[in-house]
Motif scaffolding. Structure first.
Motif, short mmCIF file in Angstrom:
data_model
loop_
_atom_site.label_atom_id
_atom_site.label_comp_id
_atom_site.label_asym_id
_atom_site.label_seq_id
_atom_site.Cartn_x
_atom_site.Cartn_y
_atom_site.Cartn_z
N VAL A 1 -26.11 21.32 25.64
CA VAL A 1 -27.47 21.02 25.20
C VAL A 1 -28.48 21.39 26.28
O VAL A 1 -29.58 21.88 25.99
N SER A 2 -28.12 21.16 27.54
CA SER A 2 -29.06 21.42 28.64
C SER A 2 -29.40 22.89 28.80
O SER A 2 -30.42 23.24 29.41
N THR A 3 -28.55 23.77 28.28
CA THR A 3 -28.82 25.22 28.38
C THR A 3 -29.41 25.77 27.09
O THR A 3 -29.39 26.99 26.88
N GLY A 4 -29.89 24.89 26.22
CA GLY A 4 -30.44 25.36 24.95
C GLY A 4 -29.37 25.72 23.95
O GLY A 4 -29.51 26.69 23.22
N ASN A 5 -28.28 24.93 23.94
CA ASN A 5 -27.14 25.14 23.05
C ASN A 5 -26.44 26.47 23.31
O ASN A 5 -25.91 27.10 22.38
#
Length: 334
Positions: free
Chosen positions: A117-121
């Motif tokens: 999630v932290s990498t934009g999925n």
């Protein structure tokens, strides 16, 4: 079966495989099979549908399946332990809790999902890709952090003098999963989250409860108490199955309208995985019915353990399929 022999003393025959070792090998094989479903399932489900898989579908499906399994184990233990207390003449002995290990596994799975999630999925390839601070800026990021912290809290509660308190952080994980599965952009997100909340709670109690009930029976030497515990579990499990079926059908109809559901069950990846799950749950229901009949009619009620063990195995595959479903593209409402 050998009688009157001491441990480690042979009777002169060739040594055979130990039952414990055979069970361990069987467990490893089943875990490997369950892991292959979310890892290899996307390519089979997407074949010929014209749909494109999101980045990291296999890894996300596996992590989500592990998270679901980690949720089932402690909730099932709390559920069956409460049932066991109401059994007349039940032994005080209980099997060793797997809740601390489940919390640890769930924490690692939730941490892996939070990193995605932290990498934009997108799948992070090195630590520099992670944007931990960005998790606080999005709804999905906050829910992912909630799950990480909830599993950490559940592990601490499981190791404390009041292990029953882990029900609260586990409930937080269920709520977070229900909200995550239904973003605010979809039609009726609160209704969808409510259905998922009931579905996931009942499924966790069913799967984890049956596993812990069978583990408990192995340590009880009182057949009457064991049969009574299985009977109590079977009655509650029937209600859980009804709730799971109702919420599952309702949720499916919300995502696949009734006039297109037949086409989407075979023409979309989500529909194919859902169809496989429905068929497997139907088989599980048949095993549960078989166990219930044995429990009420057999001369030895504990012969119901045989179909119940097969039910646990099938439910493990259902959990793996559920993880795969969360990673596949949601069908289009035609």
């Amino acid at each position: 079966m050998l009688t009157g022999s001491s441990p480690g003393v042979s009777d002169g025959s060739a040594p055979g495989p130990r039952p414990g070792m055979a069970r361990a090998v069987a467990v490893v094989a089943l875990v490997a099979l369950a892991a292959l479903i979310p890892l290899l399932g996307p390519s089979a489900a997407l074949h010929g549908t014209g749909e494109a898989a999101a980045p990291g579908t296999r890894g996300i499906g596996l992590l989500r399946a592990v998270l679901f399994a980690a949720l089932c184990v402690p909730l099932g233990e709390l559920f069956v332990d409460r049932l066991a207390r109401s059994v007349p003449g039940a032994p005080a002995v209980r099997p060793r809790s797997w809740a601390p290990y489940a919390a640890g596994v769930g924490f690692v799975a939730a941490l892996g999902l939070a990193s995605v999630v932290s990498t934009g999925n997108l799948v992070p390839h090195n630590p520099a890709d992670l944007d931990v601070g960005g998790l606080y800026a999005s709804r999905d990021g906050k829910l992912a952090l909630l799950e990480v912290n909830a599993f950490a809290a559940a592990g601490l509660c499981a190791l404390s003098r009041r292990p029953a308190s882990q029900v609260w952080p586990l409930a937080a994980v269920v709520v977070a999963e229900a909200l995550r599965a239904h973003p605010t952009t979809e039609y009726g997100p609160l209704l969808g989250s409510g259905l998922t909340l009931v579905h996931l709670t009942c499924a966790s109690l069913w799967v984890g409860g049956l596993l812990y009930a069978l583990r408990t029976l192995r340590g009880w030497g009182v057949r009457e108490a064991g049969a009574a515990l299985l009977g109590l579990y079977a009655r509650v499990a029937a209600v859980l199955l009804a709730a799971i079926t109702a919420t599952g059908v309702w949720s499916s109809l919300r995502r696949m309208p009734s006039d297109t559901i037949l086409d989407q069950l075979t023409g979309t990846a989500y529909g194919r995985a859902l169809l496989a799950k429905v068929l497997l749950v139907t088989a599980v229901a048949g095993l549960a019915l078989w166990a219930r009949i044995r429990l009420s009619r057999a001369a030895d009620p504990l012969t119901a353990c045989s179909p119940a063990r097969a039910e646990v195995v099938a439910l493990g595959v259902v959990v793996a399929l559920s993880g795969l479903l969360t990673a596949l593209p949601v069908p289009i409402r035609w």
